[in-house]
Design a protein around this motif. Structure first.
Motif, PDB file in Angstrom:
ATOM      1  N   MET A 458     -78.032 -82.402  18.100  1.00 13.27           N
ATOM      2  CA  MET A 458     -78.351 -83.095  16.845  1.00 13.27           C
ATOM      3  C   MET A 458     -79.345 -82.284  16.027  1.00 13.27           C
ATOM      4  O   MET A 458     -80.202 -81.586  16.551  1.00 13.27           O
ATOM      5  N   SER A 459     -79.179 -82.388  14.726  1.00 10.80           N
ATOM      6  CA  SER A 459     -80.046 -81.680  13.795  1.00 10.80           C
ATOM      7  C   SER A 459     -79.745 -82.194  12.393  1.00 10.80           C
ATOM      8  O   SER A 459     -78.677 -82.764  12.144  1.00 10.80           O
ATOM      9  N   ALA A 460     -80.679 -81.956  11.482  1.00 10.96           N
ATOM     10  CA  ALA A 460     -80.417 -82.252  10.078  1.00 10.96           C
ATOM     11  C   ALA A 460     -79.563 -81.177   9.437  1.00 10.96           C
ATOM     12  O   ALA A 460     -79.070 -81.356   8.319  1.00 10.96           O
ATOM     13  N   THR A 461     -79.344 -80.058  10.157  1.00 15.37           N
ATOM     14  CA  THR A 461     -78.669 -78.904   9.543  1.00 15.37           C
ATOM     15  C   THR A 461     -77.744 -78.213  10.538  1.00 15.37           C
ATOM     16  O   THR A 461     -77.912 -77.031  10.824  1.00 15.37           O
ATOM     17  N   LEU A 462     -76.764 -78.913  11.062  1.00 18.42           N
ATOM     18  CA  LEU A 462     -75.809 -78.304  12.000  1.00 18.42           C
ATOM     19  C   LEU A 462     -74.582 -77.719  11.313  1.00 18.42           C
ATOM     20  O   LEU A 462     -73.963 -76.788  11.831  1.00 18.42           O
ATOM     21  N   ARG A 463     -74.182 -78.289  10.210  1.00 17.11           N
ATOM     22  CA  ARG A 463     -72.957 -77.805   9.576  1.00 17.11           C
ATOM     23  C   ARG A 463     -73.126 -76.386   9.045  1.00 17.11           C
ATOM     24  O   ARG A 463     -74.251 -75.980   8.699  1.00 17.11           O
ATOM     25  N   PRO A 464     -72.012 -75.634   8.982  1.00 18.41           N
ATOM     26  CA  PRO A 464     -70.627 -75.977   9.310  1.00 18.41           C
ATOM     27  C   PRO A 464     -70.403 -76.052  10.824  1.00 18.41           C
ATOM     28  O   PRO A 464     -70.817 -75.169  11.570  1.00 18.41           O
ATOM     29  N   PHE A 465     -69.733 -77.130  11.239  1.00 21.45           N
ATOM     30  CA  PHE A 465     -69.554 -77.400  12.663  1.00 21.45           C
ATOM     31  C   PHE A 465     -68.732 -76.320  13.371  1.00 21.45           C
ATOM     32  O   PHE A 465     -68.984 -76.010  14.537  1.00 21.45           O
ATOM     33  N   ASP A 466     -67.736 -75.754  12.681  1.00 21.56           N
ATOM     34  CA  ASP A 466     -66.891 -74.765  13.353  1.00 21.56           C
ATOM     35  C   ASP A 466     -67.695 -73.537  13.752  1.00 21.56           C
ATOM     36  O   ASP A 466     -67.416 -72.907  14.781  1.00 21.56           O
ATOM     37  N   VAL A 467     -68.726 -73.217  12.978  1.00 17.81           N
ATOM     38  CA  VAL A 467     -69.550 -72.054  13.301  1.00 17.81           C
ATOM     39  C   VAL A 467     -70.406 -72.328  14.528  1.00 17.81           C
ATOM     40  O   VAL A 467     -70.506 -71.496  15.431  1.00 17.81           O
ATOM     41  N   ILE A 468     -71.026 -73.505  14.595  1.00 19.35           N
ATOM     42  CA  ILE A 468     -71.853 -73.830  15.758  1.00 19.35           C
ATOM     43  C   ILE A 468     -70.998 -73.898  17.011  1.00 19.35           C
ATOM     44  O   ILE A 468     -71.427 -73.523  18.105  1.00 19.35           O
ATOM     45  N   GLU A 469     -69.744 -74.366  16.874  1.00 21.43           N
ATOM     46  CA  GLU A 469     -68.831 -74.387  18.021  1.00 21.43           C
ATOM     47  C   GLU A 469     -68.567 -72.969  18.520  1.00 21.43           C
ATOM     48  O   GLU A 469     -68.613 -72.698  19.723  1.00 21.43           O
ATOM     49  N   ASP A 470     -68.273 -72.064  17.592  1.00 17.84           N
ATOM     50  CA  ASP A 470     -68.000 -70.676  17.963  1.00 17.84           C
ATOM     51  C   ASP A 470     -69.213 -70.018  18.604  1.00 17.84           C
ATOM     52  O   ASP A 470     -69.124 -69.389  19.666  1.00 17.84           O
ATOM     53  N   VAL A 471     -70.345 -70.148  17.952  1.00 17.13           N
ATOM     54  CA  VAL A 471     -71.541 -69.424  18.359  1.00 17.13           C
ATOM     55  C   VAL A 471     -72.048 -69.879  19.724  1.00 17.13           C
ATOM     56  O   VAL A 471     -72.507 -69.067  20.532  1.00 17.13           O
ATOM     57  N   LEU A 472     -71.953 -71.190  20.012  1.00 16.38           N
ATOM     58  CA  LEU A 472     -72.496 -71.720  21.264  1.00 16.38           C
ATOM     59  C   LEU A 472     -71.446 -71.933  22.341  1.00 16.38           C
ATOM     60  O   LEU A 472     -71.798 -72.223  23.488  1.00 16.38           O
ATOM     61  N   GLY A 473     -70.161 -71.815  21.996  1.00 10.54           N
ATOM     62  CA  GLY A 473     -69.125 -71.950  23.015  1.00 10.54           C
ATOM     63  C   GLY A 473     -68.802 -73.383  23.374  1.00 10.54           C
ATOM     64  O   GLY A 473     -68.598 -73.705  24.548  1.00 10.54           O
ATOM     65  N   LEU A 474     -68.765 -74.267  22.386  1.00  8.03           N
ATOM     66  CA  LEU A 474     -68.405 -75.671  22.611  1.00  8.03           C
ATOM     67  C   LEU A 474     -66.903 -75.853  22.432  1.00  8.03           C
ATOM     68  O   LEU A 474     -66.293 -75.231  21.561  1.00  8.03           O
ATOM     69  N   SER A 475     -66.323 -76.718  23.243  1.00 10.20           N
ATOM     70  CA  SER A 475     -64.877 -76.930  23.202  1.00 10.20           C
ATOM     71  C   SER A 475     -64.558 -78.355  22.768  1.00 10.20           C
ATOM     72  O   SER A 475     -64.927 -79.318  23.451  1.00 10.20           O
ATOM     73  N   ASP A 476     -63.932 -78.494  21.612  1.00  7.14           N
ATOM     74  CA  ASP A 476     -63.452 -79.774  21.099  1.00  7.14           C
ATOM     75  C   ASP A 476     -64.522 -80.865  21.088  1.00  7.14           C
ATOM     76  O   ASP A 476     -64.331 -81.949  21.638  1.00  7.14           O
ATOM     77  N   PRO A 477     -65.676 -80.620  20.464  1.00  9.40           N
ATOM     78  CA  PRO A 477     -66.683 -81.682  20.399  1.00  9.40           C
ATOM     79  C   PRO A 477     -66.334 -82.717  19.343  1.00  9.40           C
ATOM     80  O   PRO A 477     -65.610 -82.438  18.387  1.00  9.40           O
ATOM     81  N   ALA A 478     -66.852 -83.929  19.523  1.00  8.11           N
ATOM     82  CA  ALA A 478     -66.792 -84.930  18.466  1.00  8.11           C
ATOM     83  C   ALA A 478     -67.843 -84.564  17.427  1.00  8.11           C
ATOM     84  O   ALA A 478     -68.966 -84.207  17.776  1.00  8.11           O
ATOM     85  N   THR A 479     -67.480 -84.610  16.151  1.00  9.61           N
ATOM     86  CA  THR A 479     -68.416 -84.211  15.092  1.00  9.61           C
ATOM     87  C   THR A 479     -68.649 -85.373  14.142  1.00  9.61           C
ATOM     88  O   THR A 479     -67.724 -86.126  13.817  1.00  9.61           O
ATOM     89  N   MET A 480     -69.888 -85.509  13.717  1.00  8.55           N
ATOM     90  CA  MET A 480     -70.225 -86.564  12.757  1.00  8.55           C
ATOM     91  C   MET A 480     -71.414 -86.113  11.916  1.00  8.55           C
ATOM     92  O   MET A 480     -72.324 -85.450  12.412  1.00  8.55           O
ATOM     93  N   ALA A 481     -71.348 -86.426  10.632  1.00  8.68           N
ATOM     94  CA  ALA A 481     -72.411 -86.032   9.711  1.00  8.68           C
ATOM     95  C   ALA A 481     -72.774 -87.224   8.838  1.00  8.68           C
ATOM     96  O   ALA A 481     -71.897 -87.867   8.252  1.00  8.68           O
ATOM     97  N   TYR A 482     -74.071 -87.505   8.769  1.00 14.68           N
ATOM     98  CA  TYR A 482     -74.563 -88.616   7.964  1.00 14.68           C
ATOM     99  C   TYR A 482     -75.587 -88.085   6.979  1.00 14.68           C
ATOM    100  O   TYR A 482     -76.605 -87.509   7.368  1.00 14.68           O
ATOM    101  N   GLY A 483     -75.299 -88.252   5.709  1.00 14.50           N
ATOM    102  CA  GLY A 483     -76.190 -87.763   4.672  1.00 14.50           C
ATOM    103  C   GLY A 483     -77.374 -88.683   4.458  1.00 14.50           C
ATOM    104  O   GLY A 483     -77.587 -89.660   5.198  1.00 14.50           O
TER     105      GLY A 483
END
Length: 725
Positions: A458-483
């Motif tokens: 969790m963070s206030a600034t995780l997006r873009p999610f596809d980049v964090i998935e690539d960089v950290l090696g996450l597989s098919d995470p559930a993603t949610m963003a609340y402004g």
């Protein structure tokens, strides 16, 4: 499967924030499916409880343990507050864990502590054995008096054993033990654990409690970690593979029985990189060679062949890399030198291969490792039995392990060989360091996320999610963003069409004057404190001085500098009205530090604060370009642009942290405006999430004062008459 009623019993307050209830429901569903979660939520919107509440219910129902972690000290305090609030609603066994160095009562290093713990435990075991033998001897004496056959012979055997144990105890007492840990082992610690679980105790409280009773709070805490619901800890307990293995053992949990929650998760990338990188200094090599001179072992010569060749190569490499006059400029901080080559191994490896004259590097490195392990065992025994007052580290082992890794991994994708130099504060001599710098953090994080049951990032600034998935090696995470769901009429986000602060333009007097005009207007039309974030501390100092010399700036002016304690600077800033704080966006005040309500009304990010484009940054870019060759400009985007925009968004989030809060957020650089569409990769407006981009209002520098005056006047925010444009 959980229901809303089940997990909301862990929610400690009357009513969730906007979107908190939705986030909890989505996370609960993801955990039931054992999926990882990426949660982005605007600052001040309750992300911690959004993650903790469903995680704790899931863990309670499925017999798991939740580990929540951060690298921001202030967030650790917030976790404690939230956990304490939860325990008042639902019984919860929680511990807050810090590293040994911050909790040790006798201030010894890790290896010394390990050895002291082992010798102390052995002493207590021998004392227990002696007590048992004494009991046997007394019982046999009674049987001798009763005339039992064989009792005398049996008692002689027991007394012989007693003599041997007494001799061992005498040796152990002459050796090194830890009195605090000794008291843990021989005393009744039930009172400690009753106290520990009455509430959520901080490491500082545990240290004080244990210190007053001459106990080791660190070891007691490790014992108390089994069968807990929640552990609060630092990043290194999870990101360092060796520490993580021990940490889970202390928990009494296999990785698949752990749910991890990472706060400020946009920082995992750099933290993992730091944990994975390895270094070896010239001093360690010199100490290792001295160690080998005293070693009466046939493996010493092969080890010396390897280590002396590497030391000579290191010295020759940094001598060649230092340009004319450059050595004289080297100071107390490590100064990086370029040694990597695009078409062959690095200069240090080539120099090492050229200097080495042994019978085979691999074979002799292996012999050096064997000898290093043997010497390390000797040092441990010497410390245990009191022959040494400190537990020596085996320098040969450290050097050999590094050289083995350097030769095996130095040419791999994502590993960047480096050489650095610094000046010794005592001798004023320059000395060197070899470093194997890890560019791609997923080499550290991917295994962790695969092993544990599930992870919530969790963070206030995780997006873009596809980049964090690539960089950290996450597989098919559930993603949610609340402004930011707070009222839009209580905030303004303005992109000021000021000059672009490219590094080549920052010294231009006209540029500086134009930016200073904008900042002066921003401060004059803010009814309260103003936070100014710059690309560096040097830029912060530049504009602090410019504002100080202006007659139209009458606010209390503060300058943050490297090494200044974060909380003391924050207190100085919020301690009165009408203050201006100039700081670096890459400093400690840009994230994880709250400026609530009147603490700050306007925040400005001045320029696009790209990190210093050092060799490390270039190596990361190159590694990402190679690893993601199918992505356009992956290196620039993954390594530079996205981290910079995340930092910018974090800084903007220092204001507007509650529904009744209000303020202005400024982006001072035309690269944030719509005009940036014509600036290629340097135009960054498009890198903001869509809903944040939609809030950006372009404004001419000359019109900024009117925009701010209208906003604050509409809210009746000025305590007296509004300033006149």
């Amino acid at each position: 499967m959980s229901t809303t009623g089940e997990y909301e019993r862990f929610f400690p307050y009357e009513e969730p924030y906007p979107n908190q209830r939705s986030a909890m429901a989505e996370i609960a569903e993801a955990l039931d499916d054992e999926r990882d979660v990426l949660l982005e939520g605007a600052p001040g919107t309750g992300k911690t409880l959004s993650a903790l509440v469903p995680a704790l219910e899931y863990a309670r129902r499925t017999d798991k343990t939740v580990v929540i972690t951060t690298n921001v000290h202030q967030q650790m305090r917030q976790f404690v507050e939230d956990a304490r609030a939860i325990t008042r609603e639902e019984p919860l066994r929680a511990v807050v864990f810090k590293g040994k160095s911050s909790m040790c009562h006798i201030d010894v290093e890790y290896q010394e502590c390990q050895t002291l713990r082992d010798t102390t435990r052995t002493l207590v075991e021998k004392e227990t054995e002696r007590a048992e033998l004494n009991q046997q001897a007394e019982a046999l004496l009674d049987r001798i008096r009763e005339g039992e056959d064989g009792a005398g012979e049996a008692r002689n055997t027991v007394t012989d054993e007693l003599d041997a144990v007494e001799s061992e105890l005498e040796e152990l007492r002459d050796g090194n033990v830890c009195e605090h840990y000794y008291n843990n082992l021989v005393g009744n610690t039930d009172e400690f654990f009753e106290w520990l679980f009455e509430d959520v105790r901080t490491p500082e409280e545990i240290y004080e409690y244990a210190d007053q009773r001459q106990l080791c709070g660190y070891e007691l805490l490790k014992e108390g970690m089994e069968a807990v619901d929640l552990v609060v800890c630092n990043y290194h307990h999870l990101l360092d593979p060796a520490i993580r293995e021990q940490f889970f053992r202390w928990l009494g949990r296999d990785p698949e029985d752990v749910v991890t929650v990472f706060d400020e998760a946009h920082n995992i990338e750099s933290a993992a990189r730091d944990h994975a990188s390895r270094t070896l200094t010239e001093n360690t090599l010199e100490e290792a060679l001295s160690e080998l001179e005293d070693a009466d072992d046939s493996r010493a010569q092969p080890a010396e062949n390897v280590l002396s060749a590497f030391l000579g190569a290191l010295r020759a490499t940094y001598d060649d890399a230092l340009g004319f006059g450059e050595r004289e400029q080297v100071g107390d901080d490590w100064y990086d030198l370029t040694i990597a080559n695009s078409d062959r191994r690095d200069d240090l490896t080539l120099a090492f291969l050229d200097r080495y004259e042994g019978r085979g590097i691999d074979a002799e490195v292996d012999l050096a490792l064997q000898l290093g392990r043997a010497l390390d065992r000797e040092y441990e025994e010497a410390y245990k039995n009191g022959q040494a007052t400190t537990r020596s580290e085996c320098q040969t082992l450290q050097a050999a392990e590094f050289i083995a890794a350097w030769m095996a991994d130095g040419g791999k994708l994502g590993q960047h060989p480096m050489c650095s130099v610094r000046r010794d504060a005592g001798t004023e001599e320059v000395y060197g360091r070899a470093e194997l710098y890890t560019c791609i953090p997923r080499e550290v994080t991917e295994t962790l996320f695969e092993e544990v049951n599930a992870s919530i990032l969790m963070s206030a600034t995780l997006r873009p999610f596809d980049v964090i998935e690539d960089v950290l090696g996450l597989s098919d995470p559930a993603t949610m963003a609340y402004g930011l769901e707070y009222p839009e009429d209580r905030r303004r986000t303005l992109a000021v069409e000021a000059p672009a602060l490219f590094s080549s333009e920052r010294s231009d007097p006209n540029t500086q004057s134009a930016v200073a005009d904008v900042l002066a207007d921003a401060t004059r039309f803010t009814p309260g404190n103003v936070l100014l974030f710059f690309p560096s501390y040097a830029e912060a100092e530049r504009y602090h001085d410019r504002l100080r010399n202006r007659a139209d700036v009458t606010s209390r002016l503060l300058l943050d500098e490297p090494g200044v304690e974060t909380e003391s600077m924050r207190q100085s800033f919020v301690g009165g009205d009408d203050a201006i704080l100039c700081t670096s966006l890459w400093g400690t005040l840009a994230e994880g530090v709250s400026f609530d309500g009147d603490d700050a009304r306007t925040v400005a990010v001045v320029g696009v604060p790209y990190p210093h484009l050092s060799e490390r940054m270039e190596a990361i870019q190159d590694a990402y370009d190679r690893a993601y060759a199918d992505r356009r400009e992956a290196g620039w985007r993954y390594a530079v642009e996205i981290p910079t925009i995340r930092k910018t968004r974090q800084a903007l989030g220092r204001v507007i942290r509650a529904p009744d809060d209000y303020g202005v957020r400024l982006l001072v650089d035309k690269r944030y405006t719509r005009a940036s569409a014509d600036m290629g990769k340097y135009g960054v407006r498009g890198s903001f999430p869509p809903e944040e981009r939609a809030e950006l209002v372009d404004v001419d520098p000359e019109k900024l004062k009117f925009a701010m005056l209208n906003f604050y006047a509409d809210l009746d925010a000025y305590p007296d008459e509004p300033p006149r444009p």
